[in-house]
Structure formats: C-alpha cells, structure tokens
Design a protein around this motif. Sequence first.
Motif, PDB file in Angstrom:
ATOM      1  N   LEU A 105       0.829  -1.204   0.000  1.00 13.63           N
ATOM      2  CA  LEU A 105       0.000   0.000   0.000  1.00 13.63           C
ATOM      3  C   LEU A 105       0.864   1.255   0.000  1.00 13.63           C
ATOM      4  N   ARG A 106       1.927   1.248   0.774  1.00 11.89           N
ATOM      5  CA  ARG A 106       2.825   2.396   0.836  1.00 11.89           C
ATOM      6  C   ARG A 106       3.476   2.666  -0.518  1.00 11.89           C
ATOM      7  N   ARG A 107       3.932   1.590  -1.181  1.00  6.90           N
ATOM      8  CA  ARG A 107       4.552   1.768  -2.502  1.00  6.90           C
ATOM      9  C   ARG A 107       3.557   2.363  -3.496  1.00  6.90           C
ATOM     10  N   GLU A 108       2.307   1.882  -3.461  1.00 14.04           N
ATOM     11  CA  GLU A 108       1.284   2.392  -4.376  1.00 14.04           C
ATOM     12  C   GLU A 108       1.002   3.869  -4.124  1.00 14.04           C
ATOM     13  N   ILE A 109       0.837   4.248  -2.870  1.00 16.95           N
ATOM     14  CA  ILE A 109       0.566   5.654  -2.539  1.00 16.95           C
ATOM     15  C   ILE A 109       1.775   6.517  -2.851  1.00 16.95           C
ATOM     16  N   ALA A 110       2.986   6.017  -2.578  1.00 19.75           N
ATOM     17  CA  ALA A 110       4.202   6.777  -2.889  1.00 19.75           C
ATOM     18  C   ALA A 110       4.310   7.028  -4.392  1.00 19.75           C
ATOM     19  N   ALA A 111       3.938   6.028  -5.195  1.00 13.73           N
ATOM     20  CA  ALA A 111       3.959   6.208  -6.650  1.00 13.73           C
ATOM     21  C   ALA A 111       2.947   7.265  -7.083  1.00 13.73           C
ATOM     22  N   LEU A 112       1.783   7.276  -6.462  1.00 19.12           N
ATOM     23  CA  LEU A 112       0.778   8.302  -6.775  1.00 19.12           C
ATOM     24  C   LEU A 112       1.311   9.688  -6.446  1.00 19.12           C
ATOM     25  N   VAL A 113       1.891   9.831  -5.268  1.00 20.46           N
ATOM     26  CA  VAL A 113       2.423  11.128  -4.844  1.00 20.46           C
ATOM     27  C   VAL A 113       3.551  11.562  -5.777  1.00 20.46           C
ATOM     28  N   ALA A 114       4.400  10.627  -6.170  1.00 16.65           N
ATOM     29  CA  ALA A 114       5.514  10.945  -7.066  1.00 16.65           C
ATOM     30  C   ALA A 114       5.021  11.361  -8.448  1.00 16.65           C
TER      31      ALA A 114
END
Length: 141
Positions: A105-114
């Motif tokens: 979940l963190r990787r997915e949200i981090a990709a969205l933010v990036a």
Amino acid sequence: MTAALTIGELGRRTGTKVETVRYYEKIGLLALPKRTRGNYRAYGENDVARLSFIRRTRDLGFSIDQVRALLSLAGDESRDCATIDAIASTHLGEIDRKLADLAVLRREIAALVASCEGGTIGQCRILEALAPIAGRRPPDI
C-alpha cells in the motif's frame, strides 16, 4: 482486606473506559462483580490485574478470542506453555501479513504522490489514478 473499587476507579487504574469494562463483563472476559448494598459494582485487585492483562493483550492486537484463550490458559500454571506460544506465533504471523500488505500500500501511494506534477485540480494525476474508470474524474461531491 482492601476497599472495593468502583467501576470508574477500575477504569482509571487500568486506562479503560467504563463502557469497555461493561462490554468485557457482558462477553465474559471479566466476571460480573459483586454488588454493594447500594447496588454499585464492587471490584478488587484481582479485577485490576485481569483487566490490565486484557488491556495489554488488546493493545498488542490480540483478538477477543485469543485473549479469552490466553486467560483460560493462564489459570493452569502447571500446564505446558506450547499453546500460548502457538497463539502468540499465530498472531505474529498475522502482524507480518499486515506489514507486508502495508508495504505494498505504501509503494502504491508513494507512486501516486511521485506522479504529481503540480498544476490544477483538473490536471491532478492522483485523482486521475484513483478514478474507478481510467481517464474519468470522480464526480463532484
């Protein structure tokens, strides 16, 4: 003999809300207390110890059923502790699975933010990625 504790005092001493104490009584984790002549609940030091144990296990994420099992096992001090170890090991496995899910979940949200390039809401890549149908924006709320 020590003085009886009220439900409020039991709650204060264990960091437990009165409603939660009543709930634990209702589901059988805590025994129904003795009553005073004025029909108030009267608790003792054993209740403080038991509720403290319940609070600690719940704070560590053990389920109600696991807490019930641990309490039952704790009453037989001569018994082998393999069952308690199994309960704790199962719980640890559940925690590990949740941590793995959170990492994804963190990787997915981090990709969205990036993916955010700034700009206006109308150009927001995050909202675009969150929309149920690719390329469609969520409806106005």
